[in-house]
Design a protein around this motif. Structure first.
Motif, PDB file in Angstrom:
ATOM      1  N   GLY A  82       0.809  -1.220   0.000  1.00  0.00           N
ATOM      2  CA  GLY A  82       0.000   0.000   0.000  1.00  0.00           C
ATOM      3  C   GLY A  82       0.840   1.267   0.000  1.00  0.00           C
ATOM      4  O   GLY A  82       2.076   1.226   0.102  1.00  0.00           O
ATOM      5  N   ALA A  83       0.159   2.389  -0.125  1.00  0.00           N
ATOM      6  CA  ALA A  83       0.852   3.673  -0.020  1.00  0.00           C
ATOM      7  C   ALA A  83       1.485   3.798   1.361  1.00  0.00           C
ATOM      8  O   ALA A  83       2.514   4.453   1.530  1.00  0.00           O
ATOM      9  CB  ALA A  83      -0.121   4.819  -0.271  1.00  0.00           C
ATOM     10  N   SER A  84       0.887   3.125   2.342  1.00  0.00           N
ATOM     11  CA  SER A  84       1.396   3.224   3.716  1.00  0.00           C
ATOM     12  C   SER A  84       2.823   2.691   3.837  1.00  0.00           C
ATOM     13  O   SER A  84       3.603   3.194   4.651  1.00  0.00           O
ATOM     14  CB  SER A  84       0.476   2.469   4.674  1.00  0.00           C
ATOM     15  OG  SER A  84      -0.816   3.042   4.657  1.00  0.00           O
ATOM     16  N   THR A 157      -7.490  12.904   0.733  1.00  0.00           N
ATOM     17  CA  THR A 157      -8.653  12.071   0.456  1.00  0.00           C
ATOM     18  C   THR A 157      -9.761  12.209   1.494  1.00  0.00           C
ATOM     19  O   THR A 157     -10.940  12.218   1.164  1.00  0.00           O
ATOM     20  CB  THR A 157      -8.182  10.595   0.415  1.00  0.00           C
ATOM     21  OG1 THR A 157      -6.884  10.550  -0.173  1.00  0.00           O
ATOM     22  CG2 THR A 157      -9.123   9.731  -0.365  1.00  0.00           C
ATOM     23  N   ASP A 176       2.885  12.026  -2.451  1.00  0.00           N
ATOM     24  CA  ASP A 176       1.876  10.983  -2.331  1.00  0.00           C
ATOM     25  C   ASP A 176       0.674  11.417  -3.170  1.00  0.00           C
ATOM     26  O   ASP A 176      -0.046  12.332  -2.800  1.00  0.00           O
ATOM     27  CB  ASP A 176       1.486  10.817  -0.852  1.00  0.00           C
ATOM     28  CG  ASP A 176       0.352   9.813  -0.639  1.00  0.00           C
ATOM     29  OD1 ASP A 176      -0.152   9.247  -1.632  1.00  0.00           O
ATOM     30  OD2 ASP A 176      -0.024   9.596   0.532  1.00  0.00           O
ATOM     31  N   GLN A 199      -5.715   1.674  -5.431  1.00  0.00           N
ATOM     32  CA  GLN A 199      -7.161   1.455  -5.237  1.00  0.00           C
ATOM     33  C   GLN A 199      -8.041   2.693  -5.246  1.00  0.00           C
ATOM     34  O   GLN A 199      -9.248   2.595  -5.088  1.00  0.00           O
ATOM     35  CB  GLN A 199      -7.389   0.669  -3.936  1.00  0.00           C
ATOM     36  CG  GLN A 199      -7.144   1.450  -2.664  1.00  0.00           C
ATOM     37  CD  GLN A 199      -5.705   1.410  -2.187  1.00  0.00           C
ATOM     38  OE1 GLN A 199      -4.807   1.126  -2.946  1.00  0.00           O
ATOM     39  NE2 GLN A 199      -5.486   1.715  -0.921  1.00  0.00           N
ATOM     40  N   LYS A 200      -7.442   3.879  -5.417  1.00  0.00           N
ATOM     41  CA  LYS A 200      -8.276   5.079  -5.485  1.00  0.00           C
ATOM     42  C   LYS A 200      -8.626   5.397  -6.937  1.00  0.00           C
ATOM     43  O   LYS A 200      -9.786   5.522  -7.281  1.00  0.00           O
ATOM     44  CB  LYS A 200      -7.575   6.277  -4.834  1.00  0.00           C
ATOM     45  CG  LYS A 200      -7.052   6.027  -3.430  1.00  0.00           C
ATOM     46  CD  LYS A 200      -8.144   6.020  -2.379  1.00  0.00           C
ATOM     47  CE  LYS A 200      -7.713   5.494  -1.016  1.00  0.00           C
ATOM     48  NZ  LYS A 200      -6.488   5.993  -0.461  1.00  0.00           N
TER      49      LYS A 200
HETATM   50  C1  PLP Z   1      -5.665   5.824   0.842  1.00  0.00           C
HETATM   51  C2  PLP Z   1      -4.459   6.682   0.964  1.00  0.00           C
HETATM   52  C3  PLP Z   1      -3.267   6.226   1.552  1.00  0.00           C
HETATM   53  C4  PLP Z   1      -3.152   4.847   2.175  1.00  0.00           C
HETATM   54  O1  PLP Z   1      -3.160   3.882   1.213  1.00  0.00           O
HETATM   55  P1  PLP Z   1      -2.973   2.327   1.577  1.00  0.00           P
HETATM   56  O2  PLP Z   1      -2.828   1.730   0.213  1.00  0.00           O
HETATM   57  O3  PLP Z   1      -4.200   1.899   2.289  1.00  0.00           O
HETATM   58  O4  PLP Z   1      -1.764   2.179   2.405  1.00  0.00           O
HETATM   59  C5  PLP Z   1      -2.184   7.071   1.582  1.00  0.00           C
HETATM   60  N1  PLP Z   1      -2.248   8.316   1.071  1.00  0.00           N
HETATM   61  C6  PLP Z   1      -3.379   8.792   0.517  1.00  0.00           C
HETATM   62  C7  PLP Z   1      -3.391  10.181  -0.026  1.00  0.00           C
HETATM   63  C8  PLP Z   1      -4.509   7.995   0.428  1.00  0.00           C
HETATM   64  O5  PLP Z   1      -5.638   8.459  -0.121  1.00  0.00           O
END
Ligand code: PLP
Length: 364
Positions: A82-84, A157, A176, A199-200
């Motif tokens: 994930g982005a995390s 978000t 990000d 996933q967004k």
């Molecule tokens: C959803 C989101 C994250 C986290 O993403 P994960 O894939 O759940 O780790 C990080 N940054 C932004 C801007 C997001 O919208």
């Protein structure tokens, strides 16, 4: 025998993430699960080293550069976590032991990025909107020119704010872009590292895209575990280990859809029309009010509340009747959040606007 795949067209999907994908992408992905490229095998059961899949990974990496207008000085990789995970990986790869990194704190995700970087070294927060519940984008700051890098979040978000411009930075600019990548035209070469969870706005959960300028890597002086080292993934052509095979395939399909529709410029036009339609109604309607500073309003996640909170339940019921899904606001803001990612048709926004108008007539 497998029944033909059909989907209901009736649900208007405003989910913040995982978010809506183009119907044709879902159809193509479903087909690949049944029989991938006429191999007689499912995409779920073939080797990632097969020539058919290597071609998918190559295209998924190339198309990012084509759409973003990035040259050969950038590499694109897809990672899990994930982005995390990028919150930590960015710092691991770019933050030196004796210097510091500069961050803006514009939302929960930015704050988590800061938290992870602090585990690795020194961090300076150069601007924050936390004391206003992140309802605006701070602009009154300069990027220090002695930091190892500067990190920002292009679109918040949860709070529905979006950076309309990015500061000049003499140090590597890291962004990000999880919730607005491929949604609007920007000079993407101003960034040295872009990351986005798929996933967004670009696919299903399970893959994170990283586009990075090679020249900023290899300078942290740290010993980096292989799986956290961008260079190792680049050298492995995004297959150092088994990549997220199915999510990357879906990302490739989604980005091919973006390209076919006319690229990012066409997406921007679509998204502007959708956002303006809904913001106009939020501003016009006597029952609703936007939660963010107008000049910082996000064109991906539109947050609004009811002036009279006691009407929220009745409004939620009206949404349900109209087959509108995913509009509940994040708990830290309350109210409603309409996520209008690339794949959402303007017709869905029109249905929402009609429900708001009708609700005003019956409940004002
Ligand atoms: C959803 C989101 C994250 C986290 O993403 P994960 O894939 O759940 O780790 C990080 N940054 C932004 C801007 C997001 O919208």
């Amino acid at each position: 025998m497998v029944k033909p795949i059909t989907m209901s067209q009736k649900v208007h999907n405003f989910s913040a993430g995982p978010g809506i994908l183009p119907d044709e992408v879902i159809q193509q992905a479903a087909q690949a699960v049944l029989n991938f490229n006429s191999t007689g095998l499912s995409l779920l059961e073939i080797s990632h080293r097969s020539k058919e899949y290597v071609a998918v990974m190559d295209e998924a990496r190339d198309i990012v550069k084509r759409l973003l207008g990035l040259g050969d000085d950038y590499d694109v990789i897809y990672l899990g976590g994930g982005a995390s995970l990028q919150f930590a990986m960015v710092a691991y790869n770019l933050l030196t032991v004796d210097n510091y990194a500069a961050y803006t704190n514009t939302g929960v995700w930015a704050k988590k990025a800061i938290k992870e970087a602090k585990m690795m070294g020194k961090v300076t927060v150069v601007a924050s909107s936390e004391d206003k519940n992140y309802n605006f984008i701070p602009k009154d700051y300069t990027v220090p020119n002695d930091a190892d890098y500067f990190h920002c979040t292009s679109n918040n978000t949860i709070y529905g704010t979006q950076m309309k411009a990015f500061p000049k930075s003499a140090v590597p600019l890291v962004c990000d872009m999880s919730s607005d990548i491929f949604s609007r035209v920007l000079d993407f070469t101003q960034f040295d590292l872009i990351y986005a969870g798929a996933q967004k706005n670009m696919g299903p959960a399970g893959a994170t895209m990283v586009a990075v300028k090679k020249s900023i890597l290899g300078k942290s002086g740290r010993i980096i575990p292989s799986m956290l080292d961008y260079n190792i993934h680049i050298e492995g052509e995004s297959m150092y280990n088994t990549p997220p095979v199915f999510p990357v395939y879906c990302v490739m399909l989604t980005l091919q859809w973006v390209e076919k529709m006319g690229g990012i410029a066409a997406m921007e036009k679509r998204n502007n029309a959708k956002a303006e339609l809904l913001y106009n109604e939020i501003d016009r309607n006597s029952l609703f009010v936007g939660t963010t500073a107008k000049e910082d309003r996000s064109y991906m996640n539109l947050c609004f509340v009811m002036k009279d909170e006691s009407k929220e339940e009745a409004f939620s019921q009206a949404l349900k009747v109209a087959n509108i899904s995913g509009l509940k606001g994040h708990r830290s803001v309350g109210g409603f959040r309409a996520s209008i990612y690339n794949a959402l048709p303007i017709e869905s926004v029109q249905v929402l606007v009609d429900v708001m108008k009708q609700f005003e007539q019956t409940h004002a």
